[in-house]
Design an enzyme around this catalytic site. Structure first.
Site, short mmCIF file in Angstrom:
data_model
loop_
_atom_site.label_atom_id
_atom_site.label_comp_id
_atom_site.label_asym_id
_atom_site.label_seq_id
_atom_site.Cartn_x
_atom_site.Cartn_y
_atom_site.Cartn_z
CB SER A 138 -0.86 0.03 1.28
OG SER A 138 -1.44 1.31 1.48
CE1 TYR A 151 -3.74 -1.59 5.72
CE2 TYR A 151 -3.23 0.61 4.91
CZ TYR A 151 -3.59 -0.71 4.67
OH TYR A 151 -3.80 -1.14 3.38
#
Ligand SMILES: NC(=O)c1ccc[n+]([C@@H]2O[C@H](COP(=O)([O-])OP(=O)(O)OC[C@H]3O[C@@H](n4cnc5c(N)ncnc54)[C@H](OP(=O)(O)O)[C@@H]3O)[C@@H](O)[C@H]2O)c1
Length: 225
Positions: A138, A151
């Site tokens: 990501s 995250y």
């Protein structure tokens, strides 16, 4: 005896993972679909078989190391080789750092970090002839973001793992690809009000197509969306 090349995809029941499954099946791979929800995996399997492809489903919770060992032991026992592993499954828990609980931290790291690390370790012996491991990271693995502390930390860890493997296995026939993408319109956002309306984000199909294409000759894929 397995005649088709095989591909194992985690989180293959929805979003980006489902698109990878459809694409690799179209490219002639036998696709192994892994995830926790059997109904979602079965629906993808049916779609693949209807189009003339072949898929096997594996209901597995990547937070459980023994489940990873069971899955890969069954591959070894069946003489199953793998030529692609896509560590795609992942979760995100977003919000102020002060709200993050120990459970949030453990769940995120066991899914996004320990799962891919343990699965990769167990799958490498199945890639004896050649193989490509694609780690779905990501842009949260490229730079820190407000309200994404845990995250981002998990995706930075997956990035470090991938880059280190690229160096350690440089002389081998196994390649490690790091894929970094921005937001996508997937079920990832369903149980969260962090991104209230993902409808303006790119569809996972176009992101998956770019990754599948570029993973053939690149080790790093960055798709800013
Ligand atoms: N959507 C975005 O904006 C975005 C942006 C950048 C990166 N990403 C990354 O892209 C990847 C795919 O996400 P997505 O957007 O396609 O969302 P998604 O549709 O929610 O897909 C995530 C998949 O992971 C599986 N999964 C979650 N926990 C698992 C566990 N413990 N064991 C096995 N499977 C598990 C889920 O399947 P089950 O529920 O069946 O287990 C689900 O199919 C993730 O790694 C995510 O971090 C997403």
């Amino acid at each position: 005896m397995f005649l088709l090349k095989s591909c194992l995809i985690t989180g293959a029941g929805s979003g980006l993972g489902k698109e990878f499954a459809l694409l690799y099946s179209q490219k002639g791979y036998h696709v192994h679909l892994a995830g926790r929800n059997t109904d979602k995996l079965s629906a993808v399997q049916q779609e693949i078989e209807k189009a003339g492809g072949a898929a096997t489903i594996h209901t597995i919770d990547l937070q459980q190391p023994e489940a990873i060992e069971r899955l890969t032991a069954s591959f070894r026992e069946n003489g199953q080789n793998l030529s692609r592993l896509i560590n795609n499954a992942g979760i995100g828990i977003f919000g102020p750092f002060s709200d993050m609980t120990l459970t949030d931290i453990e769940t995120t790291f066991s899914t996004n970090v320990y799962g891919p690390i343990l699965l990769t370790k167990a799958c490498l012996p199945l890639m004896a002839e050649e193989g490509t491991v694609i780690n779905i990271i990501s842009t949260a693995g490229l730079r820190g973001k407000k309200y994404e502390t845990i995250y981002c930390a998990s995706k930075f860890a997956l990035r470090g793992f991938t880059e280190s493997l690229q160096k350690e296995y440089e002389e081998s026939s196994v390649r490690f690809v790091a894929a970094y993408m921005g937001g996508m319109n997937t079920p990832f956002w369903e149980d969260s009000d962090y991104v209230k309306d993902p409808s303006g984000l790119p569809l996972p199909k176009e992101i998956a197509e770019q990754i599948v294409r570029e993973a053939e000759d690149k080790l790093e894929i960055i798709i800013e969306t």
